[in-house]
Design an enzyme around this catalytic site. Structure first.
Site, PDB file in Angstrom:
ATOM      1  CB  SER A  99      -1.594  -1.568 -28.626  1.00 60.91           C
ATOM      2  OG  SER A  99      -2.464  -0.544 -28.201  1.00 60.91           O
ATOM      3  CD  GLN A 147       8.965 -22.069   8.015  1.00 61.75           C
ATOM      4  OE1 GLN A 147       9.102 -23.100   8.659  1.00 61.75           O
ATOM      5  NE2 GLN A 147       7.912 -21.284   8.134  1.00 61.75           N
ATOM      6  CE1 TYR A 183      16.031 -24.264  10.513  1.00 59.77           C
ATOM      7  CE2 TYR A 183      14.905 -23.814  12.586  1.00 59.77           C
ATOM      8  CZ  TYR A 183      14.879 -23.937  11.207  1.00 59.77           C
ATOM      9  OH  TYR A 183      13.707 -23.715  10.527  1.00 59.77           O
ATOM     10  CG  HIS A 217      29.947   5.819 -25.184  1.00 58.25           C
ATOM     11  ND1 HIS A 217      30.259   6.041 -23.864  1.00 58.25           N
ATOM     12  CD2 HIS A 217      31.128   5.478 -25.792  1.00 58.25           C
ATOM     13  CE1 HIS A 217      31.563   5.878 -23.682  1.00 58.25           C
ATOM     14  NE2 HIS A 217      32.118   5.514 -24.832  1.00 58.25           N
ATOM     15  CE  LYS A 254       3.471   0.334 -29.822  1.00 55.83           C
ATOM     16  NZ  LYS A 254       3.072   0.903 -28.535  1.00 55.83           N
ATOM     17  CG  ASN A 305      16.867 -27.843  13.299  1.00 59.01           C
ATOM     18  OD1 ASN A 305      15.694 -27.600  12.985  1.00 59.01           O
ATOM     19  ND2 ASN A 305      17.386 -27.493  14.463  1.00 59.01           N
ATOM     20  CD  GLU A 335       8.340  -4.086 -23.611  1.00 57.17           C
ATOM     21  OE1 GLU A 335       8.464  -2.879 -23.808  1.00 57.17           O
ATOM     22  OE2 GLU A 335       7.264  -4.677 -23.795  1.00 57.17           O
TER      23      GLU A 335
END
Ligand code: ARG
Length: 459
Positions: A277, A322, A317, A156, A283, A110, A290
């Site tokens: 792509s 764990q 403990y 915004h 693309k 512990n 991302e």
């Protein structure tokens, strides 16, 4: 061999063993477990449990084991041991025989695991601070190289007022600076040594806990044994620092994804950090960004998970603890790789200057300037705001920016408008008018860059 067989008549079932064992993930703590064990061997030698010779033999065997692990020559992953602590002790016993069986005197797994995890966390905090620092340096270089570029600033997600691109970079440096200082704070609190707390009530052996703490690089010992073995605040603090930083990284990623879109086209990301792509040949996708944005989710999950695991745990403990490790290991790894990836993306950015300028000119971003111009001529701000709004409405109808309207057109809205309005409406003028500390003007931006260059050093 389990460390606790004596009291049991029957062996663990296979299902229990697989469920209970932590070696598949806590093997990452092996070097810290060895380091902690060396510290403990010195402490119990001074307490009279080991002779000096036994301690020296033990220390040497532990150092040899550390080297073997570092060289990738150990069988740690296939050993089938219950956890990293059992594995280290078993290896030591193979080397030294009965002497090794004295190492665990006065110690519990512990206080051992709490110590290992703090040692590991402390090391990782230092690595993460370095990674945050590199990321700031890369952003600083990007800011330095692009001080002239102006793009629209948004509120915004509507064009609001033009800003220097460098000013945008500096905003993220501020965030990463705070992330780094959160880690520095957390490091201070985590740098207390649980070892010597025993299973929960303290140890009966005459250990010098101050010296033990110092030998392991801690600022001092944890002063309550119950708290020492059950406290995982230091893990929570890393998970929170990671969550806040991942939130910053995801906002950073989102901004750049937008800047790189066909619609904005303010920047071009390098081929090296984008992918194509399988279907659409044209693309070029911002996958790196991302993924940074996406990985935020599991980091928040780890923080939330541990908060819930810890809630309502009885003192002291419990095996629930764990469950602290996998989320922490995963989070630290993901956060670090996101910082490295962000740096790689930063280095690949090219600014599409003309497009940024054009977008900054469009959208009537200088309407506030027209109002301020009228204020300078004695018009109350509310009235000036109204007049400027009417000019915008008219300009939209004419499909022209304000500065392309003729003076006689502008005068319809206020006779106070004169020829001197045109320089006021110029992009650079209105950006550099924000000449105040924290503003987007050329001077404050270059001052902050110089200050950071001084504080962060050269990249
Ligand atoms: N693998 C355990 C953990 O990570 C080590 C401590 C085990 N202690 C115990 N009393 N079973 O928490």
């Amino acid at each position: 061999m389990a460390l606790w067989g004596g009291r049991f008549k029957t062996a663990s079932s296979d299902i229990f063993k697989e469920f209970n064992d932590s070696l598949p993930f806590d093997h990452l703590l092996v070097q810290q477990d060895i380091q902690g064990s060396i510290g403990w061997s010195k402490a119990i030698q001074q307490a009279g449990v080991l002779t000096l010779e036994e301690q020296q033999q033990m220390e040497q065997a532990l150092l040899d084991l550390s080297a073997k692990v570092a060289a990738g020559e150990s069988d740690i992953l296939t050993s089938g041991a219950e956890d990293v602590h059992s594995w280290v002790e078993a290896e030591l016993t193979t080397q030294l025989g009965d002497i090794a069986r004295k190492l665990h005197t006065g110690r519990s797994r512990n206080d051992q695991v709490a110590t290992d995890l703090r040692l590991w966390s402390r090391e990782q905090v230092d690595i993460l601070i370095d990674a945050l620092n590199s990321c700031q340096q890369q952003l600083l270089t990007l800011a330095e190289n692009n001080q002239e570029h102006i793009l629209p600033g948004y509120t915004h997600l509507q064009r609001a007022q033009p800003i220097r691109f460098a000013h945008w970079c500096l905003a993220y440096i501020e965030m990463f600076k705070r992330d780094s200082s959160r880690l520095t704070d957390a490091r201070k609190r985590m740098n207390q040594c649980p070892l010597g707390s025993g299973a929960l009530a303290g140890t009966t052996y005459d250990i010098d806990r101050y010296e033990l703490a110092q030998s392991l690089g801690f600022d001092g010992p944890c002063v309550n044994s119950l708290d020492a073995v059950s406290d995982r605040d230091f893990v929570l603090e890393i998970l929170f620092a990671a969550s806040a930083s991942m939130m910053h990284l995801s906002r950073f990623a989102e901004d750049l994804i937008f800047f790189n879109s066909g619609e904005a086209n303010f920047i071009t990301l390098g081929d090296q950090v984008t992918s194509g792509s399988s279907l659409m040949p044209q693309k070029k996708n911002p996958d790196a960004l991302e993924l940074i944005r996406g990985k935020c989710g599991r980091v928040y999950g780890a923080l939330q998970g541990l908060l819930v695991t810890l809630k309502g745990l009885p003192m002291a403990y419990n095996k629930d603890l764990q469950e602290d490790k996998e989320g922490l290991f995963e989070t630290v790894g993901q956060w670090h790789s996101c910082l490295v990836m962000a740096g790689e993306v930063i280095n690949s950015i090219e600014i599409n200057s003309a497009r940024c300028q054009k977008a900054a000119r469009e959208g009537y971003a200088n309407a506030t300037e027209l109002a301020d111009y009228l204020v300078d001529k004695g018009v109350p701000f509310r009235t000036a705001h109204e007049i400027s709004g009417q000019v915008v409405l008219y300009a939209i109808k004419q499909q022209e920016p304000i500065e392309s309207l003729r003076l006689d057109e502008l005068k319809q809205f206020s006779p106070l408008i004169e020829q001197d309005v045109y320089p006021v409406l110029e992009l650079e003028y209105l950006v550099d008018k924000r000449n105040i500390l924290g503003g987007t003007g050329k001077q404050p931006v270059s001052n902050i860059i110089a200050q950071y260059r001084h504080n962060l050093g050269t990249s």
